[in-house]
Design an enzyme around this catalytic site. Structure first.
Site, PDB file in Angstrom:
ATOM      1  N   GLU A  56      66.224   4.175 -62.658  1.00  0.00           N
ATOM      2  CA  GLU A  56      65.475   3.337 -64.012  1.00  0.00           C
ATOM      3  C   GLU A  56      67.275   3.019 -64.359  1.00  0.00           C
ATOM      4  O   GLU A  56      67.435   3.581 -65.903  1.00  0.00           O
ATOM      5  CB  GLU A  56      65.154   3.849 -64.812  1.00  0.00           C
ATOM      6  CG  GLU A  56      63.841   3.526 -64.778  1.00  0.00           C
ATOM      7  CD  GLU A  56      62.561   4.100 -65.728  1.00  0.00           C
ATOM      8  OE1 GLU A  56      61.567   3.798 -66.490  1.00  0.00           O
ATOM      9  OE2 GLU A  56      62.966   5.873 -66.262  1.00  0.00           O
TER      10      GLU A  56
HETATM   11  C1  TNX Z   1      59.375   6.227 -64.976  1.00  0.00           C
HETATM   12  S1  TNX Z   1      59.140   7.766 -62.572  1.00  0.00           S
HETATM   13  C2  TNX Z   1      60.185   7.195 -64.988  1.00  0.00           C
HETATM   14  C3  TNX Z   1      60.420   8.144 -65.855  1.00  0.00           C
HETATM   15  C4  TNX Z   1      59.710   7.626 -67.284  1.00  0.00           C
HETATM   16  C5  TNX Z   1      58.206   7.621 -66.270  1.00  0.00           C
HETATM   17  C6  TNX Z   1      56.698   7.720 -67.339  1.00  0.00           C
HETATM   18  C7  TNX Z   1      60.753   7.799 -62.675  1.00  0.00           C
HETATM   19  C8  TNX Z   1      61.646   7.849 -61.850  1.00  0.00           C
HETATM   20  N1  TNX Z   1      61.561   7.263 -64.473  1.00  0.00           N
HETATM   21  O1  TNX Z   1      61.648   8.290 -66.807  1.00  0.00           O
HETATM   22  O2  TNX Z   1      58.956   8.788 -67.245  1.00  0.00           O
HETATM   23  O3  TNX Z   1      58.050   6.281 -65.901  1.00  0.00           O
HETATM   24  O4  TNX Z   1      55.417   7.445 -66.200  1.00  0.00           O
END
Ligand code: TNX
Length: 527
Positions: free
Chosen positions: A333
């Site tokens: 992300e």
């Molecule tokens: C996605 S999974 C994220 C996290 C969040 C999560 C909540 C991932 C690699 N990144 O930053 O906490 O979703 O479900």
């Protein structure tokens, strides 16, 4: 058949408030040899059961220090509930025998074990200490659930007769805990480790940094912890681990044959670091601390030299605290980092991990850059993940990147079970118990070779989770299913049989004070 009908009847009576007959109780107390989670690779029931008595000893013929430690761990489980002395001795003989090495153990590998039970002894043999430890977890499950209580209980303490031979399907059977969104103390992490160890989980991935908090004290950049760790989601006090705290977690995990995989998430998910040191920001200005739950708004400054001085220091200090092979650099992300910057950043950071002797793990977005030759990508896509993104991960896998599978709509323990679940999130949909268990890691990601799969991992993100009870409510009963996918041969996979074995774990969790979700999909015994 008649026998099991009697048990059902006895359980029904218990629920109605009429005490079950003592004989029925005793019979119910001997679990069949295959009622174990994760399902053992092979089970041959038969012969007389073994019964623990006040004369039983725990024998460690040969008596290595590690066998002694495992014997001590087993005694620690069994003594309070049985009330027996269970002395640990190096003399051979009857009783509980923990045998390390020797005839016929070589094929059991690094983590396998054999357990055979008969009238005179229950013997666990393994080539390596981790195998002995996993065998001890199986033995726990073969004893009546009351063995998990911490006060003296009535026996008999019987183990069904027969032999189990058991080795894991995958080398990586992980659980991730997000200690950044909400901070969890050393004691809380240890409690989770104990729970993971019961299901033969062998990796604890700690998500140590994110926008909301930096949780490990480093000498080179002290404000990361003292300032960057000073809050959490919702604005609570946060917290951080000193190096001694962190070493205590690593040691506690290692004593239970779990390796800690530390994660420092970058270049995104870095607000806590950016708030702690103005110079890490492209504009030279520190943003405020963050206590919300949005993602994707922060980025380290890719063009700045100081960014890489910072990363070198952080990775050097974390690597020095890490006996395991892997260091996780996040990489998910990074919505505030351009694609070119992301690729340039990963090209620079991965060699730093190698320089300090570690192997990179990254979230699967790493496959959009140039994953290092031995890198591992952790796949966290879900049913709505686009074909191109899946293909990119599968391509990388065909080119040698190994995979840890954490599909969000299967393995994410923070997803709600259904619309009524009071905790958790639902961006990947609801994940009920069957959905979390009913998939095959070996064929899950189309186009990825089966042998690129290093294993599975169940992440527990904590935006909504603040206490051990919260963690347990989300992890149980789904965590054991992911652990089983990691351990058990594909041929044992069967929801119908699994839910029965899982149901038998419920009273164990009650005995341990684990407040699990009583999913209606699972035929829990009447309480
Ligand atoms: C996605 S999974 C994220 C996290 C969040 C999560 C909540 C991932 C690699 N990144 O930053 O906490 O979703 O479900």
């Amino acid at each position: 058949m008649l026998f099991s009908l009697l048990l059902v009847a006895a359980a029904g009576m218990g629920a109605a408030g009429v005490p079950a007959a003592p004989r029925a109780q005793a019979a119910a107390a001997t679990a069949p040899l295959d009622r174990v989670v994760p399902a053992p690779a092979s089970v041959r029931p038969g012969g007389d059961p073994y019964t623990l008595t006040d004369r039983t000893g725990i024998r460690i013929p040969g008596g290595s220090a590690e066998a002694r430690r495992i014997a001590g761990y087993l005694a620690g489980v069994l003594r309070p509930s049985t009330g027996y002395a269970l002395p640990v001795t190096t003399r051979d003989g009857d009783g509980i025998v923990l045998r390390l090495g020797g005839r016929g153990t070589a094929g059991l590998g690094a983590e396998g074990y054999r357990l055979s039970s008969g009238s005179r002894a229950v013997t666990i043999s393994a080539a390596r200490p981790a195998g002995l430890f996993h065998g001890v977890q199986t033995l726990r499950q073969l004893l009546p659930t009351a063995v998990e209580r911490r006060t003296e209980q009535a026996g008999p303490w019987r183990v069904a007769g027969g032999t189990i031979a058991d080795t894991p399907r995958y080398a990586h059977r992980g659980a991730m805990l997000d200690v950044s969104r909400h901070f969890f103390t050393v004691a809380q992490v240890k409690r989770y480790i104990d729970e993971l160890a019961m299901y033969k989980v062998n990796r604890l991935h700690l998500h140590l940094s994110d926008d909301q908090g930096w949780r490990i004290a480093l000498k080179s950049w002290p404000r990361l912890a003292t300032y960057g760790g000073s809050t959490q989601v919702g604005g609570g006090p946060g917290g951080y681990y000193t190096k001694d705290d962190y070493r205590a977690i690593v040691r506690y995990a290692a004593d239970r044959y779990l390796t800690v995989v530390p994660e420092i998430d970058m270049p995104g998910h870095t607000n806590a670091a950016l708030a702690s040191y103005a110079e890490l920001n492209c504009n030279g200005q520190a943003p405020p601390l963050y206590t919300g739950t949005s993602v994707g708004f922060s980025s380290l400054c890719v063009p700045k030299k100081v960014t890489y001085d910072f990363i070198d220091d952080v990775i050097r200090e974390i690597a020095a605290l890490t006996p395991g092979r892997y260091l996780h650099i996040g990489g998910d992300e990074a919505h505030s980092t351009s694609h070119d910057d992301y690729v340039a950043f990963m090209d620079k950071v991965q060699p730093v991990v190698a320089k300090y002797g570690k192997t990179v793990i990254g979230w699967h977005q790493l496959t959009g850059a140039h994953p290092a030759k031995d890198a591992v990508a952790q796949y966290w896509g879900y049913d709505k993940t686009g074909a191109a993104e899946r293909a990119q991960v599968a391509d990388a896998a065909r080119n040698g990147t190994r995979l840890i599978l954490s599909p969000a709509d299967r393995a994410y323990l923070d997803m709600k079970y259904d619309k009524n679940t009071p905790l958790g999130l639902s961006w990947a949909g609801y994940v009920d118990v069957r959905r979390s268990y009913d998939w095959d890691p070996g064929s899950y990601l189309q186009g990825a070779p089966a042998d690129s799969v290093l294993g599975v991992e169940a992440p527990l993100w904590t935006e909504t989770l603040k206490t051990s009870a919260h963690l347990e409510y989300m992890a149980f009963p789904r965590l054991p299913g992911i652990a089983e996918l990691g351990w058990s041969p594909a041929g044992t996979h069967d929801w119908g049989a699994y839910k029965e074995r899982l149901a038998a774990q419920g009273p164990r969790w009650d005995a341990l004070g684990i407040d699990y979700y009583h999913s209606p999909e699972v035929p829990w015994p009447a309480r």
